[in-house]
Scaffold this motif. Structure first.
Motif, mmCIF file in Angstrom:
data_model
loop_
_atom_site.group_PDB
_atom_site.id
_atom_site.type_symbol
_atom_site.label_atom_id
_atom_site.label_comp_id
_atom_site.label_asym_id
_atom_site.label_seq_id
_atom_site.Cartn_x
_atom_site.Cartn_y
_atom_site.Cartn_z
ATOM 1 N N ARG A 68 0.294 -1.545 0.501
ATOM 2 C CA ARG A 68 0.277 -0.293 -0.107
ATOM 3 C C ARG A 68 1.144 1.511 -0.274
ATOM 4 N NH1 ARG A 68 -5.109 -2.457 1.897
ATOM 5 N NH2 ARG A 68 -4.147 -3.473 2.781
ATOM 6 N N TYR B 35 -8.034 -2.088 -15.693
ATOM 7 C CA TYR B 35 -8.437 -2.813 -14.061
ATOM 8 C C TYR B 35 -9.366 -3.450 -13.639
ATOM 9 C CZ TYR B 35 -9.465 -2.312 -9.075
ATOM 10 O OH TYR B 35 -9.223 -1.631 -7.547
ATOM 11 N N ARG C 231 -9.331 -7.293 -12.611
ATOM 12 C CA ARG C 231 -10.084 -7.639 -10.490
ATOM 13 C C ARG C 231 -11.045 -8.163 -10.700
ATOM 14 N NH1 ARG C 231 -7.177 -6.808 -6.651
ATOM 15 N NH2 ARG C 231 -8.309 -5.443 -4.877
ATOM 16 N N LEU D 145 -5.129 1.473 -1.290
ATOM 17 C CA LEU D 145 -5.031 0.796 -1.892
ATOM 18 C C LEU D 145 -3.976 -0.356 -2.290
ATOM 19 C CD1 LEU D 145 -7.057 -1.285 -4.483
ATOM 20 C CD2 LEU D 145 -5.571 -0.052 -5.925
ATOM 21 N N VAL E 123 -1.597 -2.955 -3.409
ATOM 22 C CA VAL E 123 -1.509 -3.484 -4.861
ATOM 23 C C VAL E 123 -1.119 -5.194 -4.904
ATOM 24 C CG1 VAL E 123 0.585 -3.420 -6.830
ATOM 25 C CG2 VAL E 123 0.087 -1.569 -5.220
ATOM 26 N N THR E 124 -2.381 -5.564 -6.036
ATOM 27 C CA THR E 124 -2.172 -6.795 -5.658
ATOM 28 C C THR E 124 -2.273 -7.363 -7.237
ATOM 29 O OG1 THR E 124 -3.993 -7.137 -4.180
ATOM 30 C CG2 THR E 124 -3.775 -9.079 -6.020
ATOM 31 N N THR E 125 -2.213 -6.712 -8.335
ATOM 32 C CA THR E 125 -2.407 -7.158 -9.719
ATOM 33 C C THR E 125 -1.946 -5.724 -10.304
ATOM 34 O OG1 THR E 125 -4.449 -5.744 -10.189
ATOM 35 C CG2 THR E 125 -4.504 -8.229 -9.753
ATOM 36 N N ASP F 61 -4.344 -2.685 -10.850
ATOM 37 C CA ASP F 61 -3.925 -1.264 -8.892
ATOM 38 C C ASP F 61 -2.467 -1.396 -9.066
ATOM 39 O OD1 ASP F 61 -5.733 -3.414 -8.080
ATOM 40 O OD2 ASP F 61 -4.415 -5.179 -7.481
#
Ligand code: C5P
Length: 278
Positions: A115, A190, A194, A263, A265-267, A270
């Motif tokens: 984050r 996005y 997601r 947020l 960051v996962t992908t 992101d």
């Protein structure tokens, strides 16, 4: 108030030892590029320059310790006290970092490097209520969507996996129409990345009252004694956040206002979104 920075009593743990598999990069998440430097640089610099924080311990994956030390030097992040090797789980990484924090620390803030956009306003929000005797304080966000409990398995999957699953189950024609529909209504990368969905045989068993639910972020602030007690012992531990371990021991956790820009960051999508907010 105790532990409000400046007297060596408020420590931050920055956990950056995740692999970041879902990002699909050739390196750990903390070391992918964000705004012309590595992702870890953003949160490290922000914590280091916070007036609320006296010292920082960073947990990184094995073999990335040197890179983190060099980064701290480049950023002139003078509050970095130690860089430790993280563990197999987030909780293990936190525990390794906690071992580096001196006994006289009063407050420990734990933050996910994933984050990047942590700021002083949220750090202040999570630290302030500790003076009222809470064991910990977490930033939370109310839920905008209706929440349902589902039986029969809910899995999160990428659009790609969904399409492959569809192809196997129903064959090519539906796959073709689904792809057309998807690209028409969710053209943005996005949404594409997601996209999550409930398995088709999942059945709703309950609509949960969302009024009492929040999603929780980091930074999370704790009275150092409460956090240490939660991580005591040698057994491997797993928890998606620190507060849940403090709660499990009967600790009182206060929720304050979170921040959408925190947020995680996962992908790759992101990452692009957070980059656009820099
Ligand atoms: O995996 P996830 O994105 O939920 O991880 C949240 C944070 O915990 C990230 O900043 C990640 O680097 C960190 N983490 C860690 N050690 C692990 C797993 C995750 O420090 N073994």
């Amino acid at each position: 108030m105790p532990g409000d920075g400046g007297d060596g009593s408020t420590w931050a743990i920055l956990v950056a030892a995740g692999s970041g598999e879902r990002l699909g990069a050739d390196r750990p998440k903390a070391f992918v590029a964000l705004g012309g430097r590595v992702l870890l640089a953003e949160s490290l610099e922000r914590l280091d320059s916070s007036a609320w924080i006296d010292a920082v311990v960073v947990a990184v994956p094995a073999d990335w310790e040197e890179a983190a030390i060099v980064l701290a030097e480049e950023l002139v992040a003078s509050k970095v006290s130690a860089v430790v090797t993280g563990g197999a789980t987030r909780a293990e990484s936190v525990r390794s970092a906690l071992d580096e924090i001196p006994d006289d620390a009063l407050v420990v803030i734990v933050h996910d490097a994933a984050r990047p956009l942590v700021d002083d306003a949220v750090i202040e929000r999570v630290i302030a209520p500790l003076a009222e005797g809470y064991d910990g304080v977490v930033p939370g966000l109310a839920l905008a969507d209706t929440v349902k409990r589902v039986e029969g398995g809910v899995v999160a999957a990428s659009f790609k996996k969904k399409m492959v699953a569809l192809a196997i189950v129903v064959g090519f024609p539906l796959l073709w129409f689904s792809t057309r529909w998807y690209l028409r209504y969710a053209p943005d990368g996005y949404l594409r990345e997601r996209a999550t969905y409930a398995v088709m045989n999942g059945v709703v068993t309950e609509t949960v009252d969302r009024g009492s639910l929040v999603t929780v972020q980091t930074p999370q602030a704790f009275a150092a004694t409460s956090l240490r007690a939660a991580y005591r012992g040698t057994d491997p531990i797993e928890a998606s956040d620190c507060a849940s371990l403090v709660e499990a021991r009967g600790g009182r956790i206060r929720v304050v206002e979170g921040d959408l820009r925190l947020l995680k960051v996962t992908t790759a999508a992101d990452l692009a979104l957070v980059e656009s907010w820099l």
